[in-house]
Design an enzyme around this catalytic site. Sequence first.
Site: not given
Ligand code: 13P
Length: 339
Positions: A177, A219
């Site tokens: 991510e 992600k």
């Molecule tokens: P949000 O969808 O609230 O941005 O959170 C997702 C997430 O896991 C961020 O690391």
Amino acid sequence: MTAQLETTAQAMVADGKGILAADESSGTIKKRFDSIGVESTEDNRRDYREMLFRCTDAMKTCISGVILFDETLRQKAKDGTPLSQVISDTGAIPGIKVDTGAKDLAGCPGEMVTEGLDGLRERYAEYYELGARFAKWRAVINIGERIPSRTCLEANAHALARYAALAQEANIVPIVEPEVIMDGPHDIAQCFDATEAALNTLYDELYTQRVVLEGTVLKPNMVLSGTDCPTQAGIEEVAEQTVKCLKRAVPSAVPGICFLSGGQSDEDATAHLSAMNAMFDCPWKLSFSYGRALQAAALKAWGGKAENVAAAQAAFTHRAKMNSLAATGKWNTELEQAA
Ligand code: 13P
């Protein structure tokens, strides 16, 4: 080993399903509870999360996996069942956030690097025993005057790749991510450039560190106008720019891309995802891994009161269903209102 990783990664992006990010750290869940006037105790955190995981219909039909915080993976439901089992009984896969948070990056004002590599091999072994089959590590990339810097992109990509390689060694699928933050006055073109640079740097480093892409899930953020930008890109432009950016940078060996919501409104997060799936053919699945955009309505409806559990579960189920439709490009505003 690779076969198990691939099977897990494909299950995480099964048709019409996405991920529930319920891995708020102690500080973040306190902020969420503060917003509804509820004290962040271990029991309240358990009750709130158990309530979500017991939305059996939504979990079975819309949710492929749930990202948990360390505490939750060890917690038991009120009736003594481990919460990870409550999740796996619905067919969803339990996952674990393993990073320990983003810290200021030395020498780079306004930029951050994510920590948590020390002892990670041993932690993965324990998490596997506790039932986790995928993991998450979030890098934070800010847009500003002459940032993100190469230093920041490389430091974060290096850490993400080390995290991912160790995850695969433990038979755990890494969600990688790299979050380009939406706060700020930047326009959508700046978000595009920062996201493209972050993804290119990341896939270069994943290759160097021998991460098997078929056993990973990406992600990312969507490509959006900054929250304080005077001109806000519409739904179709966001869908177009996001897919264009991903096609440039993400190899087709990656089975799926599950977006974070990042502070978008619930409906925007759903509309953007649905537009991408409706408008474009892509080599990977496009789905969701939302925290706020799946939970905000439920959290508000709950308000910490047992008598509101049914209303909160209805709110969560509704958002899960709307996002499940979006994951196959079939959501529209009429369906939103009909429900
Ligand atoms: P949000 O969808 O609230 O941005 O959170 C997702 C997430 O896991 C961020 O690391």
